[in-house]
Design a protein around this motif. Structure first.
Motif, PDB file in Angstrom:
ATOM      1  N   PRO A  24       0.796  -1.231   0.000  1.00 49.41           N
ATOM      2  CA  PRO A  24       0.000   0.000   0.000  1.00 49.41           C
ATOM      3  C   PRO A  24       0.831   1.284   0.000  1.00 49.41           C
ATOM      4  N   LEU A  25       2.123   1.166   0.292  1.00 48.10           N
ATOM      5  CA  LEU A  25       2.988   2.342   0.267  1.00 48.10           C
ATOM      6  C   LEU A  25       3.729   2.498  -1.048  1.00 48.10           C
ATOM      7  N   LEU A  26       3.550   1.558  -1.975  1.00 50.20           N
ATOM      8  CA  LEU A  26       4.120   1.725  -3.307  1.00 50.20           C
ATOM      9  C   LEU A  26       3.422   2.886  -4.009  1.00 50.20           C
ATOM     10  N   GLU A  27       4.165   3.633  -4.804  1.00 49.67           N
ATOM     11  CA  GLU A  27       3.614   4.853  -5.397  1.00 49.67           C
ATOM     12  C   GLU A  27       3.055   4.629  -6.788  1.00 49.67           C
ATOM     13  N   ALA A  28       1.982   5.353  -7.066  1.00 52.24           N
ATOM     14  CA  ALA A  28       1.397   5.452  -8.411  1.00 52.24           C
ATOM     15  C   ALA A  28       0.894   6.872  -8.573  1.00 52.24           C
ATOM     16  N   GLY A  29       1.241   7.514  -9.663  1.00 51.91           N
ATOM     17  CA  GLY A  29       0.806   8.881  -9.883  1.00 51.91           C
ATOM     18  C   GLY A  29       1.347   9.863  -8.872  1.00 51.91           C
ATOM     19  N   GLY A  30       2.517   9.561  -8.316  1.00 51.24           N
ATOM     20  CA  GLY A  30       3.170  10.510  -7.421  1.00 51.24           C
ATOM     21  C   GLY A  30       2.825  10.384  -5.959  1.00 51.24           C
ATOM     22  N   ALA A  31       2.058   9.369  -5.571  1.00 50.28           N
ATOM     23  CA  ALA A  31       1.700   9.197  -4.160  1.00 50.28           C
ATOM     24  C   ALA A  31       1.524   7.727  -3.847  1.00 50.28           C
ATOM     25  N   PRO A  32       1.766   7.317  -2.600  1.00 53.54           N
ATOM     26  CA  PRO A  32       1.493   5.934  -2.210  1.00 53.54           C
ATOM     27  C   PRO A  32       0.027   5.592  -2.432  1.00 53.54           C
ATOM     28  N   ASN A 106      -9.599  -2.034   0.627  1.00 52.30           N
ATOM     29  CA  ASN A 106      -8.312  -2.694   0.443  1.00 52.30           C
ATOM     30  C   ASN A 106      -7.251  -1.651   0.129  1.00 52.30           C
ATOM     31  N   GLY A 107      -6.131  -1.731   0.823  1.00 49.28           N
ATOM     32  CA  GLY A 107      -5.093  -0.730   0.633  1.00 49.28           C
ATOM     33  C   GLY A 107      -4.321  -0.858  -0.653  1.00 49.28           C
ATOM     34  N   ASP A 108      -4.523  -1.946  -1.390  1.00 52.41           N
ATOM     35  CA  ASP A 108      -3.755  -2.161  -2.620  1.00 52.41           C
ATOM     36  C   ASP A 108      -4.595  -2.016  -3.883  1.00 52.41           C
ATOM     37  N   VAL A 109      -5.699  -1.250  -3.799  1.00 52.54           N
ATOM     38  CA  VAL A 109      -6.469  -0.952  -5.006  1.00 52.54           C
ATOM     39  C   VAL A 109      -6.435   0.547  -5.263  1.00 52.54           C
ATOM     40  N   ASP A 232       0.707   3.627 -12.864  1.00 56.44           N
ATOM     41  CA  ASP A 232       1.564   4.797 -12.696  1.00 56.44           C
ATOM     42  C   ASP A 232       1.688   5.575 -14.011  1.00 56.44           C
ATOM     43  N   ALA A 233       1.857   4.846 -15.113  1.00 56.42           N
ATOM     44  CA  ALA A 233       1.983   5.502 -16.412  1.00 56.42           C
ATOM     45  C   ALA A 233       0.689   6.203 -16.797  1.00 56.42           C
ATOM     46  N   GLN A 234      -0.440   5.581 -16.527  1.00 56.51           N
ATOM     47  CA  GLN A 234      -1.729   6.191 -16.847  1.00 56.51           C
ATOM     48  C   GLN A 234      -1.948   7.479 -16.068  1.00 56.51           C
TER      49      GLN A 234
END
Length: 244
Positions: A24-32, A106-109, A232-234
């Motif tokens: 859940p702390l992995l980043e996408a779009g500049g934030a976890p 869920n923290g991973d969605v 992240d790319a999107q």
């Protein structure tokens, strides 16, 4: 209303990314990933958030602090070295959540769902957000019956996938011992117990106690490094769609 964010998973399919960072702390779009949820919760007025922890638990307060930077206050539900799964994790978090209905995520969605469209008071034990089945989960989880309530997956119905977002009453956990009385899983005898939530949901569905809604917008289960990179790319390609 309070919210529970599930963040205790081991993230095994995301390794080596999760060797040092919980999923859940992995980043996408500049934030976890979890920060996207925290900001959306704060925007709808939910400021009391419970986060359950296990794998690399110490990293969460290091990154999130007490939540004030995101407009919320975070209480931690620590599960130890072995996660309690969704049912056990929810049960352990209940003293922090109280007796009222709560939003669980869920923290991973990642999703563009407007959380304010969810009911504050579900008619039954739970109200779940359903999505069209993604490629990695083609069979789905549940289907809507003629009354619009959710029922367990059926080969004779159009099934949908649970998004990992729902509103729950604590009563969904009331008879958890009975649901698992024929199970021999060693986690059930643990202190605290370890068990999944899905069997409890199916039991509630048989009582006609689970409503739902379909989300037709965007949703990603960040279950692999490839799906994280794609998300992240999107997000990076969308002007003005950063997490800030």
């Amino acid at each position: 209303m309070k919210a529970l964010i599930f963040c205790a998973g081991l993230g095994q399919r995301m390794r080596p990314l999760t060797d040092t960072t919980p999923k859940p702390l992995l980043e996408a779009g500049g934030a976890p990933l979890v920060v996207w949820h925290l900001r959306k919760l704060a925007a709808m007025g939910i400021t009391e958030v419970v986060i359950n922890l296990s794998w690399l638990a110490e990293r969460f307060p290091q990154v999130l602090g007490d939540g004030s930077a995101f407009g919320v206050h975070i209480a931690w539900s620590c599960e130890g070295a072995v996660p309690l799964e969704t049912g056990g994790g929810m049960l352990q978090a209940l003293p922090l959540l109280g007796n009222a209905p709560f939003l669980a995520i869920n923290g991973d969605v990642w999703t563009d769902l407007d959380f304010s469209t969810l009911p504050r008071e579900p008619t039954g034990d739970a109200h779940l957000v359903m999505i069209d089945n993604p490629p990695h989960h083609p069979r789905g989880d549940f289907h809507f019956d003629q009354a619009g309530l959710l029922q367990p997956r059926s080969d004779s119905a159009a099934n949908f996938t649970y998004s990992g977002i729902g509103v729950y009453r604590p009563s969904v956990l009331r008879d958890w011992h009975k649901v698992f009385e024929s199970s021999t899983s060693p986690g059930l005898d643990g202190q605290p117990p370890r068990f999944p939530l899905a069997p409890l949901l199916r039991a509630a569905m048989r009582r006609k106690a689970v409503s739902g809604q379909r989300h037709h917008g965007r949703w990603t289960d960040v279950g692999t490094p490839q799906r994280l990179a794609e998300l992240d790319a999107q997000l990076a390609a969308e002007p003005g769609h950063g997490a800030d």
